[in-house]
Enzyme design. Structure first.
Site, short mmCIF file in Angstrom:
data_model
loop_
_atom_site.label_atom_id
_atom_site.label_comp_id
_atom_site.label_asym_id
_atom_site.label_seq_id
_atom_site.Cartn_x
_atom_site.Cartn_y
_atom_site.Cartn_z
N GLY A 292 -78.82 -5.03 137.35
CA GLY A 292 -77.78 -4.38 138.12
C GLY A 292 -78.04 -2.90 138.26
O GLY A 292 -79.00 -2.34 137.71
N GLU A 293 -77.19 -2.26 139.04
CA GLU A 293 -77.33 -0.84 139.36
C GLU A 293 -76.45 -0.03 138.42
O GLU A 293 -75.27 -0.33 138.24
CB GLU A 293 -76.90 -0.63 140.81
CG GLU A 293 -77.21 0.73 141.38
CD GLU A 293 -76.89 0.80 142.87
OE1 GLU A 293 -77.80 1.04 143.67
OE2 GLU A 293 -75.70 0.62 143.21
N LEU A 294 -77.01 1.03 137.82
CA LEU A 294 -76.25 1.92 136.95
C LEU A 294 -75.61 3.06 137.74
O LEU A 294 -74.56 3.58 137.35
CB LEU A 294 -77.16 2.52 135.87
CG LEU A 294 -77.79 1.54 134.88
CD1 LEU A 294 -78.69 2.28 133.91
CD2 LEU A 294 -76.71 0.77 134.13
#
Length: 381
Positions: free
Chosen positions: A231-233
């Site tokens: 996922g994207e932080l």
């Protein structure tokens, strides 16, 4: 003689882990759909929104001659990156980005249900307490669990400031520079695991996700265990980590699993957002997604605007990863025939269906690809 036997053994091992590619057994979508949403109800899959506008389509997977059918249009209008899940024979759709009178790309937190029995949508008298947009939703028998999600105030404020800048490109640049230079913690992606129970129209805080908030993670729920993959932080920066949560009477207990391995030729695994996965013959596999190779290395050097610095290029991927559930580690077992990300994934008859998505240049695709893996051989159709 020994050399021949060794060669044969190596050849057999390679053959067992190789994949076979065959023609797809399902028809293409009527239009390419990326950044949309969908879910499986019984033998029928529903997919729509994103680049499909306000359209939704259904396909009876049990009927080998079936074609996609357009169902009633979504009454909430076009939107990107909503969350969809199926509970008790109905489809639920939450949130998404949409253009409003205030500004473009505004996050909304409404909710709708679709009843296949009479082909009707109903707007629910509720709203999500955390942004469902950018989150990933997974359902059990009576609840939808939400993992991650972008911050409504920061995201909406960004595009309101962009609109206020008008045609002044210098002002727009200043707005985006301030946004992209935030640390990932300061994006305030949701670290709460939120659930929604349709039968009681109730939202619950199911506890804290202790590994930082995410957007666009691949998430699966099976046997009271929630698997979270990458996922994207923050904008442009992914994580390579994976985690497993066990749902119990006293909440969810979490443990960290191994990182995804680096793709062939890559210095490290930058993590993926928009990956697509599911269970097949008891094995979890995940594939595709996008990242900016080099962004993690930049961020580790203290460069907060990690993906724009150095002009890093958005990259789509085709690697298929399999989880060793006992060891909590991953391996690459093959590749898709094309790079793909941000589509809808559902599991049906021990196959993971990858429906729509996008490929290089953010180009929407309409294809339906299936993957199956018995622990030895990956088959892609």
């Amino acid at each position: 003689m020994k050399k021949t036997a060794l060669h044969s053994a190596l050849f057999a091992a390679i053959a067992m882990t190789a994949f076979a590619a065959q023609a797809s057994q399902y028809p293409d979508l009527p239009v390419g759909i990326t950044s949309g949403a969908g879910a499986l109800i019984g033998d029928t899959v529903y997919v729509g929104l994103g680049t499909g506008g306000d359209k939704f389509y259904s396909l009876n997977l049990k009927d080998k001659d079936a074609q996609w059918q357009e169902i009633a249009a979504f009454p909430g209008g076009p939107r990107n990156q909503p969350v969809a899940a199926a509970v008790d024979g109905k489809l639920y759709v939450f949130g998404g980005f949409t253009n409003t009178d205030v500004a473009d790309n505004q996050l909304i937190n409404d909710a709708y249900s679709y009843n296949p029995a009479d082909n009707t949508w109903t707007k629910l008298e509720t709203r999500s307490p955390r942004a469902a947009t950018g989150a990933t939703g997974v359902a059990d028998k009576n609840k939808v669990y939400f993992v991650g999600g972008v911050n409504e105030e920061i995201w909406n404020g960004l595009f309101q400031d962009v609109k206020a800048a008008g045609e002044d490109e210098a002002k727009k640049k200043a707005v985006f520079d301030a946004y992209f230079n935030l640390r990932y913690q300061d994006f305030f992606f949701s670290s709460d695991i939120v659930s929604y129970e349709p039968a009681t129209n109730t939202w619950r805080n199911e506890g804290h996700f202790p590994y930082s908030g995410r957007a666009g993670a691949a998430v699966e729920l099976k046997d009271n265990k929630i698997l979270v993959v990458n996922g994207e932080l923050k904008a442009g920066l992914r994580t390579a980590s994976t985690e497993l949560g066990t749902i119990g009477k006293n909440g969810i207990t979490w443990k960290k699993l191994g990182d995804l391995p680096a793709p062939k030729g890559a210095a490290q695994q930058d993590g993926i957002a928009g990956g697509m996965g599911g269970y097949t013959f008891g094995n979890y596999i995940v594939t595709g997604g996008t990242n900016f190779p080099g962004a993690r290395a930049n961020y580790e050097k203290g460069i907060t605007d990690a993906h724009r610095t150095g002009g890093l290029k958005k990259t789509w991927h085709s690697e298929v990863y399999a989880l060793d559930a006992k060891k909590g580690t991953w391996k690459i077992i093959g590749n898709l025939p094309q790079n793909l990300g941000h589509g809808v994934a559902v599991t049906y008859n021990n196959k993971v269906l990858l429906i729509g998505g996008q490929t290089e240049g953010n180009k929407p695709v309409a294809s339906v690809t299936t993957m199956s893996y018995d622990g030895k051989r990956l088959v892609i159709e």
